[in-house]
Design a protein around this motif. Structure first.
Motif, PDB file in Angstrom:
ATOM      1  N   GLY A  97       1.022  -1.171   0.053  1.00  0.00           N
ATOM      2  CA  GLY A  97      -0.039  -0.098  -0.062  1.00  0.00           C
ATOM      3  C   GLY A  97       0.957   1.216  -0.131  1.00  0.00           C
ATOM      4  N   LYS A  98       1.876   1.135   0.914  1.00  0.00           N
ATOM      5  CA  LYS A  98       2.712   2.633   0.936  1.00  0.00           C
ATOM      6  C   LYS A  98       3.640   2.593  -0.404  1.00  0.00           C
ATOM      7  CE  LYS A  98       2.666   4.773   3.878  1.00  0.00           C
ATOM      8  NZ  LYS A  98       1.604   6.084   3.979  1.00  0.00           N
ATOM      9  N   THR A  99       4.161   1.553  -0.734  1.00  0.00           N
ATOM     10  CA  THR A  99       4.888   1.649  -2.373  1.00  0.00           C
ATOM     11  C   THR A  99       4.015   2.127  -3.511  1.00  0.00           C
ATOM     12  OG1 THR A  99       6.173  -0.249  -1.577  1.00  0.00           O
ATOM     13  CG2 THR A  99       5.861  -0.045  -3.971  1.00  0.00           C
ATOM     14  N   ASP A 111      11.733   2.328  -9.529  1.00  0.00           N
ATOM     15  CA  ASP A 111      10.886   2.267  -8.120  1.00  0.00           C
ATOM     16  C   ASP A 111      11.394   1.228  -7.191  1.00  0.00           C
ATOM     17  OD1 ASP A 111       8.803   4.044  -9.551  1.00  0.00           O
ATOM     18  OD2 ASP A 111       7.827   2.384 -10.555  1.00  0.00           O
ATOM     19  N   ARG A 112      11.044   1.716  -6.030  1.00  0.00           N
ATOM     20  CA  ARG A 112      11.352   0.768  -4.812  1.00  0.00           C
ATOM     21  C   ARG A 112      10.463   0.165  -4.272  1.00  0.00           C
ATOM     22  NH1 ARG A 112      15.172   6.086  -3.220  1.00  0.00           N
ATOM     23  NH2 ARG A 112      17.135   5.022  -3.355  1.00  0.00           N
ATOM     24  N   MET A 113      10.807  -0.980  -3.608  1.00  0.00           N
ATOM     25  CA  MET A 113       9.918  -1.705  -2.973  1.00  0.00           C
ATOM     26  C   MET A 113      10.040  -1.660  -1.327  1.00  0.00           C
ATOM     27  SD  MET A 113       9.540  -5.172  -4.920  1.00  0.00           S
ATOM     28  CE  MET A 113       8.260  -6.045  -4.079  1.00  0.00           C
ATOM     29  N   TRP A 114       9.139  -0.885  -0.638  1.00  0.00           N
ATOM     30  CA  TRP A 114       9.392  -0.336   0.559  1.00  0.00           C
ATOM     31  C   TRP A 114       8.829  -1.164   1.644  1.00  0.00           C
ATOM     32  CZ3 TRP A 114      11.894   4.405   1.235  1.00  0.00           C
ATOM     33  CH2 TRP A 114      12.067   5.142   0.249  1.00  0.00           C
ATOM     34  N   SER A 115       9.427  -1.195   2.639  1.00  0.00           N
ATOM     35  CA  SER A 115       9.159  -2.196   4.000  1.00  0.00           C
ATOM     36  C   SER A 115       8.106  -1.561   5.034  1.00  0.00           C
ATOM     37  CB  SER A 115      10.357  -2.454   4.846  1.00  0.00           C
ATOM     38  OG  SER A 115      10.818  -1.642   5.336  1.00  0.00           O
ATOM     39  N   SER A 116       7.653  -2.403   5.612  1.00  0.00           N
ATOM     40  CA  SER A 116       6.348  -2.022   6.702  1.00  0.00           C
ATOM     41  C   SER A 116       6.935  -1.189   7.821  1.00  0.00           C
ATOM     42  CB  SER A 116       5.889  -3.340   7.241  1.00  0.00           C
ATOM     43  OG  SER A 116       6.880  -4.140   7.838  1.00  0.00           O
ATOM     44  N   HIS A 144       2.665  -5.234 -13.610  1.00  0.00           N
ATOM     45  CA  HIS A 144       3.473  -5.354 -12.322  1.00  0.00           C
ATOM     46  C   HIS A 144       2.888  -4.424 -11.396  1.00  0.00           C
ATOM     47  CE1 HIS A 144       6.884  -6.763 -14.999  1.00  0.00           C
ATOM     48  NE2 HIS A 144       7.100  -5.694 -15.148  1.00  0.00           N
ATOM     49  N   ASP A 145       1.554  -4.760 -10.845  1.00  0.00           N
ATOM     50  CA  ASP A 145       0.834  -3.859  -9.914  1.00  0.00           C
ATOM     51  C   ASP A 145       1.011  -4.077  -8.444  1.00  0.00           C
ATOM     52  OD1 ASP A 145      -1.531  -5.107  -8.620  1.00  0.00           O
ATOM     53  OD2 ASP A 145      -1.670  -6.140 -10.395  1.00  0.00           O
ATOM     54  N   VAL A 146       0.777  -3.035  -8.016  1.00  0.00           N
ATOM     55  CA  VAL A 146       0.705  -3.122  -6.433  1.00  0.00           C
ATOM     56  C   VAL A 146      -0.558  -2.647  -6.067  1.00  0.00           C
ATOM     57  CG1 VAL A 146       3.160  -2.954  -5.879  1.00  0.00           C
ATOM     58  CG2 VAL A 146       1.889  -0.778  -6.276  1.00  0.00           C
ATOM     59  N   ILE A 147      -1.665  -3.026  -6.712  1.00  0.00           N
ATOM     60  CA  ILE A 147      -3.319  -2.747  -6.327  1.00  0.00           C
ATOM     61  C   ILE A 147      -3.999  -3.819  -6.037  1.00  0.00           C
ATOM     62  CG2 ILE A 147      -3.391  -0.524  -7.419  1.00  0.00           C
ATOM     63  CD1 ILE A 147      -4.533  -1.853  -9.984  1.00  0.00           C
ATOM     64  N   GLY A 148      -3.568  -5.226  -6.575  1.00  0.00           N
ATOM     65  CA  GLY A 148      -4.073  -6.285  -6.157  1.00  0.00           C
ATOM     66  C   GLY A 148      -3.731  -7.007  -4.700  1.00  0.00           C
ATOM     67  N   THR A 149      -4.017  -7.830  -4.338  1.00  0.00           N
ATOM     68  CA  THR A 149      -3.443  -8.356  -2.972  1.00  0.00           C
ATOM     69  C   THR A 149      -2.580  -9.693  -3.066  1.00  0.00           C
ATOM     70  OG1 THR A 149      -5.743  -9.470  -2.463  1.00  0.00           O
ATOM     71  CG2 THR A 149      -5.479  -7.285  -1.917  1.00  0.00           C
ATOM     72  N   ARG A 150      -3.516 -10.562  -3.399  1.00  0.00           N
ATOM     73  CA  ARG A 150      -2.752 -12.102  -3.834  1.00  0.00           C
ATOM     74  C   ARG A 150      -4.168 -12.785  -3.751  1.00  0.00           C
ATOM     75  NH1 ARG A 150      -2.276 -10.367   1.577  1.00  0.00           N
ATOM     76  NH2 ARG A 150      -2.334 -12.351   3.033  1.00  0.00           N
ATOM     77  N   CYS A 151      -4.274 -13.758  -5.002  1.00  0.00           N
ATOM     78  CA  CYS A 151      -5.360 -14.525  -4.855  1.00  0.00           C
ATOM     79  C   CYS A 151      -5.320 -15.475  -3.556  1.00  0.00           C
ATOM     80  CB  CYS A 151      -5.565 -15.305  -6.009  1.00  0.00           C
ATOM     81  SG  CYS A 151      -4.206 -16.360  -6.716  1.00  0.00           S
ATOM     82  N   ASP A 152      -6.182 -15.696  -2.912  1.00  0.00           N
ATOM     83  CA  ASP A 152      -6.581 -16.473  -1.740  1.00  0.00           C
ATOM     84  C   ASP A 152      -7.767 -17.268  -1.514  1.00  0.00           C
ATOM     85  OD1 ASP A 152      -8.679 -15.098   0.357  1.00  0.00           O
ATOM     86  OD2 ASP A 152      -8.006 -13.510  -1.066  1.00  0.00           O
ATOM     87  N   PRO A 153      -7.713 -18.351  -0.758  1.00  0.00           N
ATOM     88  CA  PRO A 153      -8.572 -19.147  -0.623  1.00  0.00           C
ATOM     89  C   PRO A 153     -10.089 -18.689   0.294  1.00  0.00           C
ATOM     90  CG  PRO A 153      -7.075 -19.658   0.917  1.00  0.00           C
ATOM     91  CD  PRO A 153      -6.269 -18.802   0.295  1.00  0.00           C
ATOM     92  N   TYR A 154      -9.781 -17.796   0.916  1.00  0.00           N
ATOM     93  CA  TYR A 154     -10.849 -16.942   1.540  1.00  0.00           C
ATOM     94  C   TYR A 154     -11.870 -16.338   0.901  1.00  0.00           C
ATOM     95  CZ  TYR A 154      -7.482 -18.206   5.218  1.00  0.00           C
ATOM     96  OH  TYR A 154      -6.758 -19.071   6.024  1.00  0.00           O
ATOM     97  N   THR A 155     -11.131 -15.574  -0.059  1.00  0.00           N
ATOM     98  CA  THR A 155     -11.928 -14.708  -1.218  1.00  0.00           C
ATOM     99  C   THR A 155     -12.753 -15.609  -1.879  1.00  0.00           C
ATOM    100  OG1 THR A 155     -10.481 -12.949  -0.913  1.00  0.00           O
ATOM    101  CG2 THR A 155     -12.269 -12.747  -2.713  1.00  0.00           C
ATOM    102  N   HIS A 156     -11.904 -16.835  -2.324  1.00  0.00           N
ATOM    103  CA  HIS A 156     -12.698 -17.615  -3.146  1.00  0.00           C
ATOM    104  C   HIS A 156     -13.767 -18.592  -2.642  1.00  0.00           C
ATOM    105  CE1 HIS A 156     -12.832 -20.953  -6.052  1.00  0.00           C
ATOM    106  NE2 HIS A 156     -12.639 -21.875  -5.250  1.00  0.00           N
ATOM    107  N   ASN A 157     -13.709 -18.887  -1.301  1.00  0.00           N
ATOM    108  CA  ASN A 157     -14.708 -19.201  -0.467  1.00  0.00           C
ATOM    109  C   ASN A 157     -15.702 -18.566  -0.355  1.00  0.00           C
ATOM    110  OD1 ASN A 157     -15.854 -19.749   2.464  1.00  0.00           O
ATOM    111  ND2 ASN A 157     -15.165 -21.911   1.724  1.00  0.00           N
ATOM    112  N   LEU A 158     -15.649 -17.475  -0.321  1.00  0.00           N
ATOM    113  CA  LEU A 158     -16.730 -16.348  -0.185  1.00  0.00           C
ATOM    114  C   LEU A 158     -17.527 -16.086  -1.481  1.00  0.00           C
ATOM    115  CD1 LEU A 158     -17.489 -13.949   1.715  1.00  0.00           C
ATOM    116  CD2 LEU A 158     -16.204 -12.452   0.528  1.00  0.00           C
ATOM    117  N   LEU A 159     -16.863 -16.030  -2.317  1.00  0.00           N
ATOM    118  CA  LEU A 159     -17.464 -15.718  -3.701  1.00  0.00           C
ATOM    119  C   LEU A 159     -18.037 -17.117  -4.417  1.00  0.00           C
ATOM    120  CD1 LEU A 159     -15.112 -12.896  -5.021  1.00  0.00           C
ATOM    121  CD2 LEU A 159     -17.138 -12.664  -4.044  1.00  0.00           C
TER     122      LEU A 159
END
Ligand SMILES: [Zn+2]
Length: 286
Positions: A97-99, A111-116, A144-159
């Motif tokens: 998000g900050k990146t 561009d740089r990849m920033w840490s938490s 090369h986006d930093v807008i998506g999150t990562r595909c995950d099994p929880y969202t998959h379960n939800l949808l």
């Protein structure tokens, strides 16, 4: 999605909408790295490690501060989900998000990849991107986006109405980090974070602002290259969406491996200094 309007527009709506935007974080305040020393440092470098990430799986890899790493498309179009952690403290991890706030929705060379927080320092800088020609397409899509999150099994379960799918990037990265660290699966899961979507072509629809994906323009031989600014552990998942032209979280898409290579330069880039952690004193006004 802002499609339903319960309230009528005020008389001065047009004037309010016409106010021009202001960039939240003018990057003039950040010293943009001079790329020439990074390019020069590649001459005569030695490949010190190589990891082939199988399709629908993830692998971790180590990169020392001052080394380069490169993610390359092999065999066919494939998207990768990248996590980065400090090799000495997993709490310091890539802050998507900050990146995004600092560099925009899609990353490329320089561009740089920033840490938490509370670290907030550059973990890596992108030193080469063979897809930089793509820019933004007519749909507003870019690579090369930093807008998506990562595909995950929880969202998959939800949808999907309760579906169980185990090869989402989130689960792939969880298994890979557990294998790398020896942590129990559930503890490793807590360290998996929002990603850099390597090679993925995404944007937001103009009418509804919805996150979209489309077939990645990546072809075998294309790569995204980084210079590690601190000692890193990387995690890369070869997304089950393949080139993400149709769907993810399924076994239907054609998927391919991704290659990670680590290179040791003869000498560090001229003038490069390893970044220290953020200088804020953390007293928060107390
Ligand atoms: Zn994925």
């Amino acid at each position: 999605m802002k499609l339903i309007h319960d309230h009528s527009a005020p008389d001065d709506a047009a004037r309010r909408r016409a106010v021009p935007p202001v960039i939240c974080y003018p990057v003039e305040g950040l010293a943009r790295p001079d790329m020439a020393p990074f390019r020069a440092a590649r001459a005569g470098w030695t490949k010190v490690a190589e990891v082939l990430v199988p399709a629908r799986k993830a692998r971790c890899f180590a990169v020392g501060a001052g080394q380069f790493f490169r993610i390359t498309s092999v065999e066919g179009p494939q998207v990768g989900d990248l996590n980065l952690w400090s090799a000495v403290d997993l709490r310091e991890r890539f802050y998507s998000g900050k990146t995004r706030a600092l560099h925009g929705t899609h990353l490329s060379t320089g561009d740089r990849m920033w840490s938490s927080f509370p670290f907030l320092r550059p973990m890596a800088v992108i030193t080469d991107d063979t897809l930089d020609w793509y820019g933004f397409d007519d749909f507003g899509g870019a690579v090369h986006d930093v807008i998506g999150t990562r595909c995950d099994p929880y969202t998959h379960n939800l949808l999907s109405g309760g579906g169980q799918y185990h090869h989402c990037c989130h689960s792939n990265l969880t298994r890979a980090l557990a294998d790398w660290t020896g942590l129990p699966l559930r503890e490793a899961e807590g360290h998996v974070h929002d990603v850099l979507n390597v090679f993925m072509c995404t944007g937001f629809t103009r009418d509804t602002g919805q996150y979209f994906m489309k077939a990645s323009p990546v072809r075998p031989g294309d790569y995204l290259e980084f210079f590690a600014e601190i000692d890193l552990v990387g995690g890369l998942s070869a997304c089950p969406g393949g080139d993400c032209s149709a769907e993810h979280s399924s076994d239907a898409a054609r998927c391919h491996p991704l290659l990670v290579e680590v290179f040791e330069p003869v000498a560090p880039p001229a003038g490069w200094v390893a970044p220290v952690v953020n200088g804020y004193d953390r007293t928060h006004g107390r």
